[in-house]
Scaffold this motif. Structure first.
Motif, PDB file in Angstrom:
ATOM      1  N   LYS A   1       0.923  -1.332   0.055  1.00  0.00           N
ATOM      2  CA  LYS A   1      -0.008  -0.039   0.104  1.00  0.00           C
ATOM      3  C   LYS A   1       0.959   1.204   0.062  1.00  0.00           C
ATOM      4  N   GLY A   2       1.890   1.091   0.727  1.00  0.00           N
ATOM      5  CA  GLY A   2       2.858   2.513   0.867  1.00  0.00           C
ATOM      6  C   GLY A   2       3.493   2.682  -0.521  1.00  0.00           C
ATOM      7  N   THR A   3       3.841   1.664  -1.260  1.00  0.00           N
ATOM      8  CA  THR A   3       4.337   1.721  -2.608  1.00  0.00           C
ATOM      9  C   THR A   3       3.387   1.797  -3.767  1.00  0.00           C
ATOM     10  N   GLU A   4       2.087   2.094  -3.256  1.00  0.00           N
ATOM     11  CA  GLU A   4       1.128   2.259  -4.269  1.00  0.00           C
ATOM     12  C   GLU A   4       0.831   1.292  -5.076  1.00  0.00           C
ATOM     13  N   VAL A   5       1.167  -0.045  -4.749  1.00  0.00           N
ATOM     14  CA  VAL A   5       0.654  -1.232  -5.624  1.00  0.00           C
ATOM     15  C   VAL A   5      -0.449  -1.774  -5.204  1.00  0.00           C
ATOM     16  N   LEU A   6      -1.066  -1.295  -4.050  1.00  0.00           N
ATOM     17  CA  LEU A   6      -2.460  -1.721  -3.387  1.00  0.00           C
ATOM     18  C   LEU A   6      -3.022  -0.443  -3.135  1.00  0.00           C
ATOM     19  N   ALA A   7      -4.410  -0.391  -3.324  1.00  0.00           N
ATOM     20  CA  ALA A   7      -5.030   0.858  -2.755  1.00  0.00           C
ATOM     21  C   ALA A   7      -5.302   0.560  -1.332  1.00  0.00           C
ATOM     22  N   THR A   8      -5.752  -0.623  -0.841  1.00  0.00           N
ATOM     23  CA  THR A   8      -6.257  -0.751   0.558  1.00  0.00           C
ATOM     24  C   THR A   8      -5.035  -2.003   1.141  1.00  0.00           C
ATOM     25  N   ASN A   9      -4.784  -2.032   2.460  1.00  0.00           N
ATOM     26  CA  ASN A   9      -4.474  -2.937   3.105  1.00  0.00           C
ATOM     27  C   ASN A   9      -5.518  -3.976   3.548  1.00  0.00           C
ATOM     28  N   PRO A  10      -5.608  -5.540   3.117  1.00  0.00           N
ATOM     29  CA  PRO A  10      -6.541  -6.160   3.468  1.00  0.00           C
ATOM     30  C   PRO A  10      -6.567  -6.839   5.119  1.00  0.00           C
ATOM     31  N   VAL A  11      -5.468  -6.488   5.536  1.00  0.00           N
ATOM     32  CA  VAL A  11      -5.202  -6.613   6.926  1.00  0.00           C
ATOM     33  C   VAL A  11      -4.918  -5.571   7.922  1.00  0.00           C
ATOM     34  N   GLU A  12      -5.792  -4.600   7.631  1.00  0.00           N
ATOM     35  CA  GLU A  12      -5.659  -3.077   8.513  1.00  0.00           C
ATOM     36  C   GLU A  12      -5.777  -3.659   9.817  1.00  0.00           C
ATOM     37  N   GLU A  13      -4.910  -2.847  10.756  1.00  0.00           N
ATOM     38  CA  GLU A  13      -5.061  -2.965  12.277  1.00  0.00           C
ATOM     39  C   GLU A  13      -6.263  -2.417  12.786  1.00  0.00           C
ATOM     40  N   GLY A  14      -6.841  -3.144  13.757  1.00  0.00           N
ATOM     41  CA  GLY A  14      -7.946  -2.714  14.354  1.00  0.00           C
ATOM     42  C   GLY A  14      -9.291  -2.962  13.792  1.00  0.00           C
ATOM     43  N   VAL A  15      -9.325  -4.138  12.948  1.00  0.00           N
ATOM     44  CA  VAL A  15     -10.580  -4.614  12.451  1.00  0.00           C
ATOM     45  C   VAL A  15     -10.494  -6.099  13.024  1.00  0.00           C
ATOM     46  N   TYR A  16     -11.824  -6.237  13.475  1.00  0.00           N
ATOM     47  CA  TYR A  16     -12.110  -7.742  13.902  1.00  0.00           C
ATOM     48  C   TYR A  16     -12.054  -8.672  12.753  1.00  0.00           C
ATOM     49  N   GLY A  17     -11.691  -9.950  13.302  1.00  0.00           N
ATOM     50  CA  GLY A  17     -11.583 -10.995  12.225  1.00  0.00           C
ATOM     51  C   GLY A  17     -13.215 -11.723  12.107  1.00  0.00           C
ATOM     52  N   TRP A  18     -13.108 -12.600  11.031  1.00  0.00           N
ATOM     53  CA  TRP A  18     -14.105 -13.594  10.912  1.00  0.00           C
ATOM     54  C   TRP A  18     -15.497 -12.642  11.275  1.00  0.00           C
ATOM     55  N   GLY A  19     -15.644 -12.047  10.257  1.00  0.00           N
ATOM     56  CA  GLY A  19     -16.885 -11.428  10.064  1.00  0.00           C
ATOM     57  C   GLY A  19     -17.449 -10.326  11.478  1.00  0.00           C
ATOM     58  N   LYS A  20     -16.769 -10.015  12.304  1.00  0.00           N
ATOM     59  CA  LYS A  20     -17.169  -8.985  13.265  1.00  0.00           C
ATOM     60  C   LYS A  20     -16.830  -7.702  12.836  1.00  0.00           C
ATOM     61  N   ARG A  21     -17.393  -6.802  13.445  1.00  0.00           N
ATOM     62  CA  ARG A  21     -17.517  -5.217  13.171  1.00  0.00           C
ATOM     63  C   ARG A  21     -16.167  -4.656  13.527  1.00  0.00           C
ATOM     64  N   TYR A  22     -16.145  -3.653  12.773  1.00  0.00           N
ATOM     65  CA  TYR A  22     -14.950  -2.762  13.077  1.00  0.00           C
ATOM     66  C   TYR A  22     -14.981  -2.180  14.793  1.00  0.00           C
ATOM     67  N   SER A  23     -13.873  -2.040  15.085  1.00  0.00           N
ATOM     68  CA  SER A  23     -13.898  -1.590  16.450  1.00  0.00           C
ATOM     69  C   SER A  23     -12.800  -0.366  16.587  1.00  0.00           C
ATOM     70  N   LYS A  24     -13.371   0.800  17.312  1.00  0.00           N
ATOM     71  CA  LYS A  24     -12.407   1.832  17.416  1.00  0.00           C
ATOM     72  C   LYS A  24     -11.412   1.744  18.348  1.00  0.00           C
ATOM     73  N   ALA A  25     -11.634   0.256  19.179  1.00  0.00           N
ATOM     74  CA  ALA A  25     -10.720   0.175  20.045  1.00  0.00           C
ATOM     75  C   ALA A  25      -9.492  -0.714  19.446  1.00  0.00           C
ATOM     76  N   ARG A  26      -9.556  -0.941  17.951  1.00  0.00           N
ATOM     77  CA  ARG A  26      -8.303  -1.363  17.429  1.00  0.00           C
ATOM     78  C   ARG A  26      -7.892  -2.650  18.077  1.00  0.00           C
ATOM     79  N   ARG A  27      -8.742  -3.536  18.069  1.00  0.00           N
ATOM     80  CA  ARG A  27      -8.200  -4.908  18.525  1.00  0.00           C
ATOM     81  C   ARG A  27      -7.853  -5.554  17.478  1.00  0.00           C
ATOM     82  N   GLY A  28      -6.942  -6.526  17.531  1.00  0.00           N
ATOM     83  CA  GLY A  28      -6.481  -7.273  16.486  1.00  0.00           C
ATOM     84  C   GLY A  28      -7.311  -8.399  16.003  1.00  0.00           C
ATOM     85  N   TRP A  29      -7.035  -8.834  15.058  1.00  0.00           N
ATOM     86  CA  TRP A  29      -7.737 -10.175  14.344  1.00  0.00           C
ATOM     87  C   TRP A  29      -7.631 -11.372  15.437  1.00  0.00           C
TER      88      TRP A  29
END
Length: 351
Positions: free
Chosen positions: A115-143
């Motif tokens: 993403k930083g080298t502009e090869v990708l527009a987004t990072n599919p593993v952004e920090e702070g998202v819940y894994g396995w179908g759970k919603r995004y959390s502002k607490a930035r909990r890891g997967w």
């Protein structure tokens, strides 16, 4: 050996070799190696499931994390046209929590680079998202949640059984066991020692920054018992014909006079534990035991952290295993009463 020779498959993938080479200039060598092995595993998973790594979707990375947690490690997954699988044969299912977290972190950093080298527009593993179908959390909990497993430490009887089993080992292994405990060394730090790193006049070990996990140099002492073992080992080592260089050398027929690897040391300790009737013994047990002994001897936490090479006292706390009774008794114990007793048992068994 260069990264390209160690991880040739990574340099066949777009941008992976560039990313790992960049990490080499930013992080300790052991961390870079761990990243390399983790990314190799991810790319092999992608190859098996017909996923293009550079364009993987979030759901595909989630599936990879689930695979790590459920993968039968006794099953060998081979790539098309390859005879060797990518999973070593063991008996249990699923990787340890720390391994899953490390591999996910590696994948996240790789995509962050893309993403930083502009090869990708987004990072599919952004920090702070819940894994396995759970919603995004502002607490930035890891997967993957961090699980602190209960760590086993030998009691006095079990420690004596370990020393008794070690008494029949060669002088190199007896010296390594004593040094690993005395200095609370990680296995990579132990195996990376050079002869010049040990100062027998002051009984100090100098750990170079490139050999430590945190990239910070430190000096740690070792005991009189270990000093005697060191002298005996140096006398033996002279027969190998290499007066300088790596302290610990392989004496096997396959790799004579080559630097001893961390894998060989782990196998040695594992075999030692089985002979002692303690299969749970690992190389890291000695480090946990040493730091716990220092805590029992009333060393202050910041001093133990400096001894261990930890950046944070919170990290040190995870290494110290004191029962409620020991916490009560620790104020009645003195430094010499515990550590002198430990040195006496090593002297009796190892010298």
């Amino acid at each position: 050996m260069s990264l390209q020779h160690r991880f040739p498959t990574l340099f066949e993938q777009p941008h992976a070799g560039e990313w790992l080479t960049e990490q080499e200039s930013l992080r300790p060598a052991n961390t870079v190696s761990a990243y390399g092995y983790a990314l190799v595993d991810y790319f092999r998973y992608c190859a098996i499931h017909a996923i293009t790594p550079a364009s993987a979707k979030r759901a595909e990375v989630v599936a990879y994390v689930r695979d790590l947690s459920e993968r039968s490690k006794s099953t060998t997954h081979a790539l098309p046209g390859k005879r060797v699988g990518y999973v070593r044969s063991t008996t249990h299912e699923g990787f340890a929590n720390a391994t899953v977290r490390l591999r996910l972190t590696t994948v996240r950093l790789y995509y962050k680079y893309l993403k930083g080298t502009e090869v990708l527009a987004t990072n599919p593993v952004e920090e702070g998202v819940y894994g396995w179908g759970k919603r995004y959390s502002k607490a930035r909990r890891g997967w993957v949640a961090r699980l602190e497993k209960e760590f086993w430490l030998p009691n006095a009887r079990q420690w004596q059984a370990i020393l008794d089993a070690a008494s029949s080992e060669c002088i190199r292994n007896r010296f390594m066991l004593a040094l690993a405990y005395d200095a609370g060394l990680r296995r990579a730090e132990l195996c990376a020692l050079q002869i010049r790193d040990i100062d027998p006049s002051s009984q100090l070990i100098k750990l170079r920054p490139e050999t430590t996990k945190t990239g910070v140099a430190r000096e740690v002492p070792y005991s009189d018992v270990t000093a005697e073992l060191f002298a005996a080992y140096l006398e033996h080592r002279q027969s190998l014909g290499q007066p300088t260089g790596p302290l610990f050398l392989s004496e096997s027929r396959r790799n004579p006079r080559q630097p001893l690897t961390i894998w060989s040391w782990s196998k040695t300790v594992q075999a030692l534990g089985k002979r002692a009737g303690l299969p749970m013994l690992t190389t890291h047990t000695l480090r946990h035991l040493r730091l716990t002994d220092l805590a029992k001897a009333n060393w202050e936490l910041p001093i133990i952290a400096a001894f261990a090479g930890h950046r944070s006292v919170a990290t040190t706390m995870r290494y110290i295993h004191l029962s409620g009774r020991e916490l009560t008794e620790r104020y009645r114990q003195t430094l010499n009463s515990i550590l002198d007793q430990r040195q006496e048992t090593m002297k009796t068994s190892l010298l």
